[in-house]
Design an enzyme around this catalytic site. Structure first.
Site, PDB file in Angstrom:
ATOM      1  N   ASP A  42       0.752  -1.132   0.036  1.00 40.89           N
ATOM      2  CA  ASP A  42      -0.050   0.035  -0.183  1.00 40.89           C
ATOM      3  C   ASP A  42       0.972   1.431   0.043  1.00 40.89           C
ATOM      4  OD1 ASP A  42       0.700  -0.827   2.600  1.00 40.89           O
ATOM      5  OD2 ASP A  42      -0.596   0.524   3.619  1.00 40.89           O
ATOM      6  N   GLU A  93      -0.581  -2.175   5.251  1.00 36.85           N
ATOM      7  CA  GLU A  93       0.370  -1.869   6.063  1.00 36.85           C
ATOM      8  C   GLU A  93       0.211  -0.671   6.874  1.00 36.85           C
ATOM      9  OE1 GLU A  93       3.379  -0.897   9.033  1.00 36.85           O
ATOM     10  OE2 GLU A  93       3.224   0.129   6.948  1.00 36.85           O
TER      11      GLU A  93
HETATM   12 NI    NI Z   1       6.596   1.386   5.347  1.00 34.59          NI
END
Ligand code: NI
Length: 424
Positions: free
Chosen positions: A110, A168
C-alpha cells in the site's frame, strides 16, 4: 492514523533476549557467482516494475491495480498463486525440486495519502496518493525474487511462499491474511521480510536479534470539567487546568516507571479545549501514541495512564473517558533467523561495516503479527543516497530511494532461500 505512524523513525537502543526454536543448516556454502550476475541482469526490469507501481499508488485494501500487476507477472512466469486474500492480498507458491522446509517472504503493497512533490518522469499519477514509504520497492523485490526462484527451482528444497500484503499503513492487512490461513497449507516454518530504509545509507543492512520495531498503540481521553465565565473560576472545574496536569503527570511514566534499560514513548499529539478568551472550557480532549519494545509493558502502560488520569481528575472533581487502542505488537526477530539474515547480508554487501547490528526504531509495522506466529526476521535495507538527493525521510512528499537496492534486495532474499530451504 497515518499521523500516528509519522511520529516514528527515531533510532534508539533497547534490549531483550530470546531463545530460538529453529534449527537451521548454518554451513556457509559460497553461492555460485552467476547468482549475482543473473539477478543484476534483472535490474532494468526491476526499475521498470517499480516505476510502474510508483505511478499507481493505492491506499490500504484498495490495491486493485497493484494486485492486477502482480497477478499478471506471476501468470506470465507460470507461478501458482492465489488472489483476493484479505481483499487485495496475493500468495505465490514456488516449489523447489526436492522436499524441504517452507519459507515465507512478506511484502507490503500500500501507499499513503500524500501529494507527491518529486518532479520525476515516474511521479504518482494518482492525485493525493504516493508511494512515500517504499512499498512499491518491496513489491518489486518480491516479484524479482519470485521470478528468479521460478527459473531456478533446482537451487532450493521445499517451498517458498511469497505473501503480498495490503494495508500495512493501516488498518493492517497482516492479521486478516493470517486469519485467512496464509501460514498454513503448507505450514510455514519461518518468515522473512524487509523494509527499504532511508535512515540508513545505500550499501548497508540493519538487522538484529530481538525487538526491531516498537508496539504501536494510541489513545483518546476526554476530560469533563464544568464550564463557566472566565472571571468566575470558583464556580467552574477548569478542564484546561486539569488537562495540563494530566499532560505533565503522564510524562512521569517513561521517566519514572519504565526501566531505564528499556525504551518506551508516551506522546500527546493532540490537546483540544476552549472556544473563547473569557470562557472556562467545559471539556478537553487529549490524544496520543504509545510505543514500547518489551511485551511486559503491554498492560502496564494503559493501566498506569488511566491511574494517573483518574487521580488527577479526582483531585479536581473532573471526570474522564479513556479509550485505548492497540494497533500493532512489537516486531521481534528470532535469533537464529536474524543470524541467517545477518550472515547472508554480509556476504551480499561485502563490506563489514555494511551490516548495522543495533538498528532499531520506535516506528511500528504489522509484520509483527507474522513474527508472533512464526520465527522470522524483519530487516532494513539501507537506501539513502544523498549525492543523488535520495535521502528524504519516509512519509515525506519528496521521499524516493536509490533503485540499485532493488537487485540487492532480491539477492538477499534469494540467498536466504538457498540457505534456509535445504533438504538436510
Ligand atoms: Ni513502510
Amino acid at each position: 492514523w497515518v499521523s500516528v505512524y509519522i511520529l516514528t523513525h527515531n533510532i534508539c537502543v533497547g534490549s531483550a533476549s530470546m531463545v530460538s526454536t529453529l534449527s537451521i543448516n548454518t554451513r556457509v556454502s559460497p553461492a555460485p557467482p552467476q547468482v549475482r550476475s543473473t539477478i543484476q541482469s534483472l535490474q532494468s526490469s526491476l526499475v521498470q516494475w517499480r516505476r510502474h507501481l510508483h505511478q499507481r499508488p493505492e491506499l490500504g485494501f484498495e490495491e486493485t491495480l497493484t494486485a492486477d500487476f502482480i497477478t499478471q507477472q506471476l501468470t506470465q512466469w507460470g507461478i501458482e498463486h492465489q488472489t483476493g486474500i484479505a481483499k487485495t492480498g496475493i500468495v505465490a507458491t514456488i516449489n523447489g525440486t526436492r522436499p524441504g522446509p517452507v519459507l515465507a517472504i512478506r511484502a507490503d503493497m500500500d501507499a499513503l495519502p500524500i501529494q507527491e512533490l518529486n518532479q520525476v518522469p515516474y511521479r504518482s499519477l494518482h492525485d493525493g496518493k504516493m508511494h512515500a514509504c517504499g512499498h512499491d520497492g518491496h513489491v518489486t523485490i518480491a516479484l524479482g525474487t519470485a521470478h528468479y526462484l521460478a527459473q531456478h527451482r533446482e537451487t532450493f528444497a521445499g517451498t517458498v511462499k511469497i505473501i503480498f500484503q495490503p494495508a500495512e499503513e493501516g488498518p493492517g492487512g497482516a492479521k486478516p491474511m493470517i486469519e485467512a490461513g496464509v501460514l498454513s497449507q503448507p505450514e510455514v516454518d519461518a518468515v522473512i521480510g524487509l523494509h527499504i530504509w532511508n535512515n540508513l545509507p545505500l550499501g548497508t543492512v540493519g538487522v538484529r536479534s530481538g525487538p526491531l520495531m516498537a508496539a504501536t498503540e494510541y489513545f483518546h481521553c476526554t476530560l469533563q470539567g464544568r464550564g463557566g465565565h472566565g472571571a468566575l473560576p470558583h464556580q467552574t472545574i477548569d478542564s484546561i487546568v486539569v488537562g495540563a496536569q494530566v499532560v505533565n503527570a503522564l510524562q512521569t511514566i517513561v521517566a519514572r516507571n519504565i526501566s531505564p534499560i528499556d525504551s518506551a514513548v508516551v506522546t500527546l499529539g493532540e490537546f483540544h479545549a476552549g472556544t473563547a478568551v473569557n470562557v472556562i472550557a467545559d471539556s478537553a480532549r487529549l490524544s496520543g501514541t504509545v510505543r514500547y519494545f518489551n511485551p511486559e509493558y503491554r498492560d502496564f502502560l494503559p493501566e498506569r495512564m488511566e491511574a494517573i488520569i483518574a487521580g488527577v481528575c479526582q483531585a479536581h472533581g473532573a471526570s474522564y473517558q479513556f479509550d485505548y487502542h492497540r494497533l500493532y505488537p512489537p516486531v521481534i526477530n528470532d535469533p537464529t533467523m536474524a543470524e541467517l539474515v545477518r550472515s547472508v547480508a554480509s556476504s551480499v554487501i561485502e563490506t563489514p561495516a555494511g551490516v548495522v547490528p543495533e538498528c532499531q526504531t520506535m516506528g511500528g509495522e504489522d509484520m509483527a503479527f507474522f513474527l508472533q506466529e512464526k520465527p522470522g526476521c524483519y530487516f532494513f535495507l539501507g537506501s539513502a543516497n544523498p549525492d543523488l538527493n535520495l535521502a528524504y525521510p519516509h512519509h515525506h512528499p519528496r521521499f524516493d530511494f536509490d533503485e540499485t537496492v532493488l537487485s540487492t534486495g532480491v539477492e538477499i532474499f534469494v540467498r536466504c532461500v538457498e540457505r534456509f530451504c535445504t533438504s538436510e
